[in-house]
Design an enzyme around this catalytic site. Structure first.
Site, PDB file in Angstrom:
ATOM      1  N   PHE A 121     -21.159  26.481  16.629  1.00  0.00           N
ATOM      2  CA  PHE A 121     -21.346  27.874  17.030  1.00  0.00           C
ATOM      3  C   PHE A 121     -22.786  28.249  16.705  1.00  0.00           C
ATOM      4  CE2 PHE A 121     -18.283  31.576  17.665  1.00  0.00           C
ATOM      5  CZ  PHE A 121     -17.463  30.905  18.530  1.00  0.00           C
ATOM      6  N   GLN A 242     -23.876  44.801  16.955  1.00  0.00           N
ATOM      7  CA  GLN A 242     -24.142  43.530  17.623  1.00  0.00           C
ATOM      8  C   GLN A 242     -23.871  43.582  19.127  1.00  0.00           C
ATOM      9  OE1 GLN A 242     -21.706  39.751  16.761  1.00  0.00           O
ATOM     10  NE2 GLN A 242     -23.770  39.266  16.101  1.00  0.00           N
ATOM     11  N   HIS A 244     -23.328  41.110  22.082  1.00  0.00           N
ATOM     12  CA  HIS A 244     -23.028  39.698  22.323  1.00  0.00           C
ATOM     13  C   HIS A 244     -23.780  39.249  23.567  1.00  0.00           C
ATOM     14  CE1 HIS A 244     -20.905  35.976  23.046  1.00  0.00           C
ATOM     15  NE2 HIS A 244     -20.264  36.103  21.901  1.00  0.00           N
ATOM     16  N   LEU A 254     -15.703  39.339  27.349  1.00  0.00           N
ATOM     17  CA  LEU A 254     -16.464  38.367  26.576  1.00  0.00           C
ATOM     18  C   LEU A 254     -16.268  36.938  27.073  1.00  0.00           C
ATOM     19  CD1 LEU A 254     -18.109  38.010  23.859  1.00  0.00           C
ATOM     20  CD2 LEU A 254     -15.944  37.211  22.937  1.00  0.00           C
ATOM     21  N   GLU A 257     -18.949  32.453  22.488  1.00  0.00           N
ATOM     22  CA  GLU A 257     -20.067  31.601  22.118  1.00  0.00           C
ATOM     23  C   GLU A 257     -19.636  30.134  22.106  1.00  0.00           C
ATOM     24  OE1 GLU A 257     -22.734  33.418  19.211  1.00  0.00           O
ATOM     25  OE2 GLU A 257     -22.244  31.719  17.934  1.00  0.00           O
ATOM     26  N   ARG A 288     -27.112  35.447  17.523  1.00  0.00           N
ATOM     27  CA  ARG A 288     -26.822  36.321  18.667  1.00  0.00           C
ATOM     28  C   ARG A 288     -27.913  37.324  18.975  1.00  0.00           C
ATOM     29  NH1 ARG A 288     -20.322  37.252  17.827  1.00  0.00           N
ATOM     30  NH2 ARG A 288     -19.845  35.118  18.438  1.00  0.00           N
ATOM     31  N   HIS A 355     -20.550  44.651  21.091  1.00  0.00           N
ATOM     32  CA  HIS A 355     -19.491  43.744  20.662  1.00  0.00           C
ATOM     33  C   HIS A 355     -18.950  44.011  19.266  1.00  0.00           C
ATOM     34  CE1 HIS A 355     -17.236  40.025  20.533  1.00  0.00           C
ATOM     35  NE2 HIS A 355     -17.950  39.526  19.549  1.00  0.00           N
ATOM     36  N   ARG A 400     -24.297  39.561  12.548  1.00  0.00           N
ATOM     37  CA  ARG A 400     -23.180  38.704  12.184  1.00  0.00           C
ATOM     38  C   ARG A 400     -23.254  37.371  12.916  1.00  0.00           C
ATOM     39  NH1 ARG A 400     -17.831  37.586  14.457  1.00  0.00           N
ATOM     40  NH2 ARG A 400     -18.294  38.916  16.235  1.00  0.00           N
TER      41      ARG A 400
HETATM   42  C1  LIG Z   1     -13.541  39.813  22.617  1.00  0.00           C
HETATM   43  C2  LIG Z   1     -13.801  39.503  21.184  1.00  0.00           C
HETATM   44  C3  LIG Z   1     -13.876  38.180  20.729  1.00  0.00           C
HETATM   45  C4  LIG Z   1     -14.109  37.893  19.397  1.00  0.00           C
HETATM   46  N1  LIG Z   1     -14.171  36.585  19.011  1.00  0.00           N
HETATM   47  C5  LIG Z   1     -14.376  36.306  17.694  1.00  0.00           C
HETATM   48  C6  LIG Z   1     -14.418  34.949  17.243  1.00  0.00           C
HETATM   49  O1  LIG Z   1     -14.261  34.009  18.019  1.00  0.00           O
HETATM   50  N2  LIG Z   1     -14.624  34.714  15.929  1.00  0.00           N
HETATM   51  C7  LIG Z   1     -14.781  35.730  15.029  1.00  0.00           C
HETATM   52  O2  LIG Z   1     -14.936  35.448  13.839  1.00  0.00           O
HETATM   53  N3  LIG Z   1     -14.744  37.023  15.431  1.00  0.00           N
HETATM   54  C8  LIG Z   1     -14.541  37.327  16.745  1.00  0.00           C
HETATM   55  N4  LIG Z   1     -14.513  38.646  17.142  1.00  0.00           N
HETATM   56  C9  LIG Z   1     -14.556  39.715  16.133  1.00  0.00           C
HETATM   57  C10 LIG Z   1     -13.211  39.839  15.446  1.00  0.00           C
HETATM   58  O3  LIG Z   1     -12.182  39.524  16.347  1.00  0.00           O
HETATM   59  C11 LIG Z   1     -12.943  41.235  14.928  1.00  0.00           C
HETATM   60  O4  LIG Z   1     -14.043  41.717  14.233  1.00  0.00           O
HETATM   61  C12 LIG Z   1     -11.762  41.244  13.987  1.00  0.00           C
HETATM   62  O5  LIG Z   1     -10.651  40.676  14.611  1.00  0.00           O
HETATM   63  C13 LIG Z   1     -11.420  42.634  13.502  1.00  0.00           C
HETATM   64  O6  LIG Z   1     -10.212  42.608  12.781  1.00  0.00           O
HETATM   65  P1  LIG Z   1      -9.684  43.872  11.998  1.00  0.00           P
HETATM   66  O7  LIG Z   1      -8.439  43.444  11.307  1.00  0.00           O
HETATM   67  O8  LIG Z   1     -10.767  44.423  11.170  1.00  0.00           O
HETATM   68  O9  LIG Z   1      -9.378  44.963  13.108  1.00  0.00           O
HETATM   69  P2  LIG Z   1      -8.488  44.967  14.448  1.00  0.00           P
HETATM   70  O10 LIG Z   1      -7.909  43.657  14.773  1.00  0.00           O
HETATM   71  O11 LIG Z   1      -9.300  45.657  15.469  1.00  0.00           O
HETATM   72  O12 LIG Z   1      -7.267  45.869  14.041  1.00  0.00           O
HETATM   73  C14 LIG Z   1      -7.381  47.256  13.840  1.00  0.00           C
HETATM   74  C15 LIG Z   1      -6.008  47.785  13.519  1.00  0.00           C
HETATM   75  O13 LIG Z   1      -6.108  49.145  13.102  1.00  0.00           O
HETATM   76  C16 LIG Z   1      -5.165  49.916  13.763  1.00  0.00           C
HETATM   77  N5  LIG Z   1      -5.678  51.272  13.833  1.00  0.00           N
HETATM   78  C17 LIG Z   1      -6.907  51.681  14.208  1.00  0.00           C
HETATM   79  N6  LIG Z   1      -7.000  53.003  14.112  1.00  0.00           N
HETATM   80  C18 LIG Z   1      -5.815  53.460  13.669  1.00  0.00           C
HETATM   81  C19 LIG Z   1      -5.285  54.740  13.370  1.00  0.00           C
HETATM   82  N7  LIG Z   1      -5.995  55.862  13.518  1.00  0.00           N
HETATM   83  N8  LIG Z   1      -4.007  54.829  12.956  1.00  0.00           N
HETATM   84  C20 LIG Z   1      -3.252  53.721  12.815  1.00  0.00           C
HETATM   85  N9  LIG Z   1      -3.704  52.483  13.075  1.00  0.00           N
HETATM   86  C21 LIG Z   1      -4.969  52.353  13.492  1.00  0.00           C
HETATM   87  C22 LIG Z   1      -4.983  49.252  15.105  1.00  0.00           C
HETATM   88  O14 LIG Z   1      -3.732  49.591  15.656  1.00  0.00           O
HETATM   89  C23 LIG Z   1      -5.036  47.777  14.705  1.00  0.00           C
HETATM   90  O15 LIG Z   1      -3.778  47.375  14.244  1.00  0.00           O
HETATM   91  C24 LIG Z   1     -14.294  38.942  18.479  1.00  0.00           C
HETATM   92  C25 LIG Z   1     -14.237  40.261  18.918  1.00  0.00           C
HETATM   93  C26 LIG Z   1     -14.022  40.549  20.253  1.00  0.00           C
HETATM   94  C27 LIG Z   1     -14.035  41.965  20.693  1.00  0.00           C
END
Ligand SMILES: Cc1cc2nc3c(=O)[nH]c(=O)nc-3n(C[C@H](O)[C@H](O)[C@H](O)COP(=O)(O)OP(=O)(O)OC[C@H]3O[C@@H](n4cnc5c(N)ncnc54)[C@H](O)[C@@H]3O)c2cc1C
Ligand code: SF4
Ligand code: SF4
Ligand code: FES
Lengths: 589, 230
Positions: A121, A242, A244, A254, A257, A288, A355, A400
């Site tokens: 990556f 960031q 992407h 997306l 990468e 990135r 992103h 990141r």
């Molecule tokens: C398309 C894409 C591809 C990616 N690919 C990669 C990768 O290959 N490798 C990598 O390391 N990272 C990757 N990332 C980044 C990574 O996926 C995310 O940063 C990470 O998954 C975020 O996880 P999280 O648990 O913080 O939040 P999220 O998975 O976004 O979860 C947020 C949670 O909070 C809840 N929530 C939000 N607001 C409220 C509210 N007001 N009340 C109740 N619940 C709420 C939602 O329902 C959800 O359950 C990618 C991101 C994207 C967008």
């Protein structure tokens, strides 16, 4: 007023059921803490599900590797703004956490010897800046899906208590600033409820919806960050957003990468592999921020592709059907669906796309929220934790590395879970409720009950996203940012006059979106104000008027407070846990 | 383009009705974009959606009589007027939003988690690429519910028949070389309903937006059971 609201009591309240929230909940449930997980969507719909490429850990399954190299790459990638204690903690924990996930059922892709498959990556090296490393553990290009589903499944096993489709409105806090839980609303009925907890964990994900073209889901509105701001807690390093390099041009979906990790590369209109000019060693797998700026520069200087010369091409067809089908099946199907072309035979039009939110709620490496509360820069906010994309611990600093976020959410989700278990031992009782704080949250909700003509939420949201794209994008100047600040302030003022037309209670998504817009507005303001103030270029924050990094004046974290739109700063933690510090150096790839 | 959309708000409507909308469409537009446009015209119109790219499983609806995900259904392939309704057979909460409680309950009932009884090694479990390949076509399920809500057996017995999505998950763990609970998994599917209500009508497979094949997975489970019983 608050006396009429039903109350539920738990030891711990986890807000958010993405990878971060579910990993923490699992730790807590397995330790028999009484935990409630609140999510505005059914857990497996959280945006972690969309992560494609994989998760970094120095397993050395494919090429030589160790956590110290991973640590170096992460700090260099962060343009030296990451806190080195947190980075060391994360990189050392990574191999064990990947193995833990594998034991939990994650269907990682495999090597011939049966071990977990790893791909190269961006920004990864062996031996502190040497040859390319292969550090990203992958389940084809559906790693986020595989991890999120497995974590949800293990939570079913652990009998975690879920409140699905409940929207958290605001944190409840007493006069001393201790967090007592949250006011939530059941979306299906529109009824509110207080969830009381001795410890509350925010894991609400990122805020990509502040920009028009983004890779984020509709629900990524940064609600936890908004809640923190309203509770008087600052947001850290919000100017670092960031972009992407490879979103589908004009659409934003997306392309991981991992596509370049598997051997894909970028071309301009002359068919030139232009990354060789910008990053002679790492080429297409530079960091990135570097690749995104290169694409912008190519397009700006007239070497873009297509009739409007407004994008570049990502070439994958030389990889062969076998690699594409085995390693990148998900993006192949996305490209076929949205572009009606097959990447196995044609190049893909791509352009940088908003992103990832590097900034967020400031925490230490135990996930405890820390803020300058009067004495020092990092006092803990009692009863409050934050992990994942909504938090800023800070392991990503100014930029990141791909594959470090899935790692971040499980490492710090687990760490926060463990710390909460200890915290609960010392804090055995719920504190007295703070009714005025509940009333404040309720007022935010009832404000949307006002009837009559007014601006529409959707209209304001569209304008906000366009404004952020135009005035807080990849290349920034004092003039552009100053205008951006004014424009967002003006939009915020107009928000007061917005009205809903739909006032029903049952599954009122218009009301949910109005509440989300309030969060987006606060976060956009934090972002553009922090960006305007930072007079240097570092990582994703690129100022044309201050093109260089300025460690003397700006090797520090920004803190934005909602009240008075005040900015403050605190030092970067340069001291790792056990190894020597990596001092700032010029960044070449 | 002309859309005819199912509307029902329990607070104000005695019964559901279809409402007509015109949407200005352009090439490459997906049904979700059209639904968002309708919501812009009429804020009270309600549906679930999130990722916009077919991975979160939020926006399963019934489109001209067939279940699918709005976000990856190009409107160019749809016959006009486009009729959009909630999933059949599920209680409607409002407009296109249905109550999926029983669907999730059936999912939980098959104990959809890796179960290993032996002590854990310090490293990853070894799994050959061939063993891992057996999970392809199974693990990708996004729990959208398009399949189960298209299945006549699930319509009639949603409380007793596990339904295609849950059975596909059950087989996902049976097929996993790491899992050690196959015997229990099979035992729990015994009886006339949980598994055997499936009459291989293939509706599930025909609608799955991820191209998965629950019918085949169900067939595999039946095969193993038959083999064990002889
Ligand atoms: C398309 C894409 C591809 C990616 N690919 C990669 C990768 O290959 N490798 C990598 O390391 N990272 C990757 N990332 C980044 C990574 O996926 C995310 O940063 C990470 O998954 C975020 O996880 P999280 O648990 O913080 O939040 P999220 O998975 O976004 O979860 C947020 C949670 O909070 C809840 N929530 C939000 N607001 C409220 C509210 N007001 N009340 C109740 N619940 C709420 C939602 O329902 C959800 O359950 C990618 C991101 C994207 C967008
Ligand atoms: S094949 Fe079985 S599960 Fe699938 S729709 Fe038919 S009866 Fe239902
Ligand atoms: S099997 Fe297919 S249709 Fe059924 S829930 Fe899974 S993804 Fe949806
Ligand atoms: S919106 Fe996520 S699957 Fe359609």
């Amino acid at each position: 007023m608050s006396s009429s609201i039903p109350v539920r009591r738990f030891d711990t309240l986890v807000i958010g059921a993405g990878g971060g929230g579910l990993r923490a909940a699992l730790q807590l449930a397995q330790a028999d803490a009484h935990v409630a997980v609140v999510s505005k969507v059914f857990p497996t719909r959280s945006h972690t599900v969309a992560a494609q490429g994989g998760m970094n850990a120095a397993l050395a399954n494919v090429l030589p590797d160790n956590w110290h190299w991973h640590m170096f790459d992460t700090i260099k990638g962060s343009d030296y703004l990451a806190d080195q204690d947190a980075v060391e903690y994360m990189c050392r924990a990574a191999p064990r956490l990947v193995v833990e996930l594998e034991h939990a059922g994650v269907p990682f892709s495999r090597l011939d010897n049966g071990k977990i498959y790893q791909r190269p990556f961006g920004g990864q090296s062996q031996n502190f800046g040497g040859d390319q490393a292969a550090r990203t553990c992958a389940a084809a290009d559906r790693t986020g899906h595989a991890i999120l589903h497995s974590l949800y499944q293990q939570n079913i096993h652990a009998k975690t208590h879920f409140f699905d489709e409940y929207l958290a409105l605001d944190l409840i806090y007493d006069d001393e600033g201790t967090i007592l839980g949250a006011v939530v609303m059941e979306i299906e009925t529109g009824e509110t409820m207080v969830i009381e907890a001795k410890a509350t964990l925010l894991a609400t994900g990122g805020a990509g919806q502040i920009f028009r073209t983004n890779t984020n889901a509709h629900i990524n509105t940064g609600d936890g960050m908004g809640m923190a701001l309203r509770a008087g807690i600052p947001l850290q390093d919000m100017e670092f957003f960031q972009f992407h390099p490879t979103g589908i041009a004009g659409k934003g979906m997306l392309i991981t990468e991992g596509a370049r990790g598997e051997g894909g590369y970028l071309l301009n209109k002359d068919g030139e592999r232009f990354m060789e000019r910008y990053a002679p060693n790492a080429k297409d797998l530079a960091s990135r921020d570097v690749v995104s700026r290169a694409i912008y520069t190519e397009v700006k200087e007239g070497r873009g592709c297509g009739p409007n010369a407004d994008h570049v091409m990502l070439k994958l067809d030389h990889l062969g059907m076998d690699v594409i089908q085995k390693r990148l099946p998900g993006i192949r199907s996305t490209i076929q669906t949205f572009l009606h072309i097959d990447p196995a035979s044609e190049s893909i039009p791509v352009y940088p796309t908003a992103h990832y939110t590097m900034g967020g709620i400031p925490t230490n490496r135990h996930g405890q929220v820390v803020a300058p509360l009067g004495q020092t820069a990092e006092e803990t906010v009692q009863g409050l934790y934050a992990v994942g994309e909504c938090a800023c611990v800070s392991v990503h600093g100014a930029n990141r590395l791909g594959g470090n976020s899935l790692l971040d959410i499980v490492v710090f989700g687990r760490a926060a879970g463990n710390h909460i278990i200890d915290y609960l031992k010392e804090n055995r009782y719920h504190r007295p409720m703070a009714d005025d704080s509940i009333d404040k949250a309720m007022a935010r909700l009832s404000r949307w009950g006002q009837k009559g003509e007014g601006e529409s939420v959707r209209q304001l949201k569209d304008e906000l996203k366009k404004t952020m794209e135009d005035f807080c994008g990849v290349f920034r100047t004092d003039e552009i940012l100053a205008e951006g600040v004014d424009k967002v302030i003006a939009l915020e003022a107009r928000l007061q006059d917005a009205r809903l037309q739909d006032h029903s209670k049952v599954f009122n998504t218009a009301r949910v979106e109005a509440l989300e817009l309030e969060n987006l507005m606060d976060i956009a303001l934090a972002t553009v104000c922090s960006a305007h103030a930072r007079k240097e270029s570092r990582g994703a924050h690129s100022r044309i008027d201050y093109p260089d990094r300025d460690d003397e004046r700006w090797l520090k974290h920004s803190l934005f407070f909602k009240e008075g739109r005040k900015l403050d700063y605190k030092p970067v933690r340069m001291k790792p846990l056990t190894v020597d510090s990596f001092p700032p150096k010029a960044r070449v790839y | 383009m002309h859309f005819s959309v199912y509307r029902y708000n329990p607070e104000t409507d005695d019964k559901p009705y279809m409402q007509e909308y015109e949407v200005a469409v352009d090439a490459g537009m997906m049904l979700r974009d059209a639904l968002l446009d309708i919501k812009f015209q009429d804020e009270s119109f309600t549906f679930r959606h999130s990722c916009g790219e077919g991975v979160c499983g939020s926006d399963g609806v019934n489109i001209n009589g067939t279940n699918g995900l709005a976000c990856i259904t190009p409107i160019s392939v749809l016959k006009e007027p486009v009729e959009v309704r909630p999933f059949p057979g599920r209680p409607v909460i409002r407009d296109l939003v249905v109550d999926m409680t029983q669907f999730y309950h059936q999912y939980r009932s098959v104990k959809p988690y890796l179960t290993v009884h032996d002590p854990e090694p310090e490293e990853e479990y070894r799994q050959s690429p061939e063993e891992r390949e057996k999970l392809d076509g199974l693990y990708e399920c996004i729990l959208c519910g398009c399949c189960s809500t298209a299945c006549p057996s699930f319509w009639w017995n949603p409380d007793k028949f596990r339904g295609p999505a849950a059975l596909l998950q059950s087989y996902r763990f049976i097929a996993d070389s790491r899992d050690q609970a196959t015997a229990q998994r099979l035992e729990e599917l015994e009886g006339p309903y949980r598994l055997f209500r499936c009459h291989s009508i293939m509706n599930c497979t025909n609608v799955c937006p991820k191209g998965l094949n629950p019918t085949k997975a169900i067939g595999e489970i039946k095969k193993i059971m038959l083999k064990n019983n002889t």
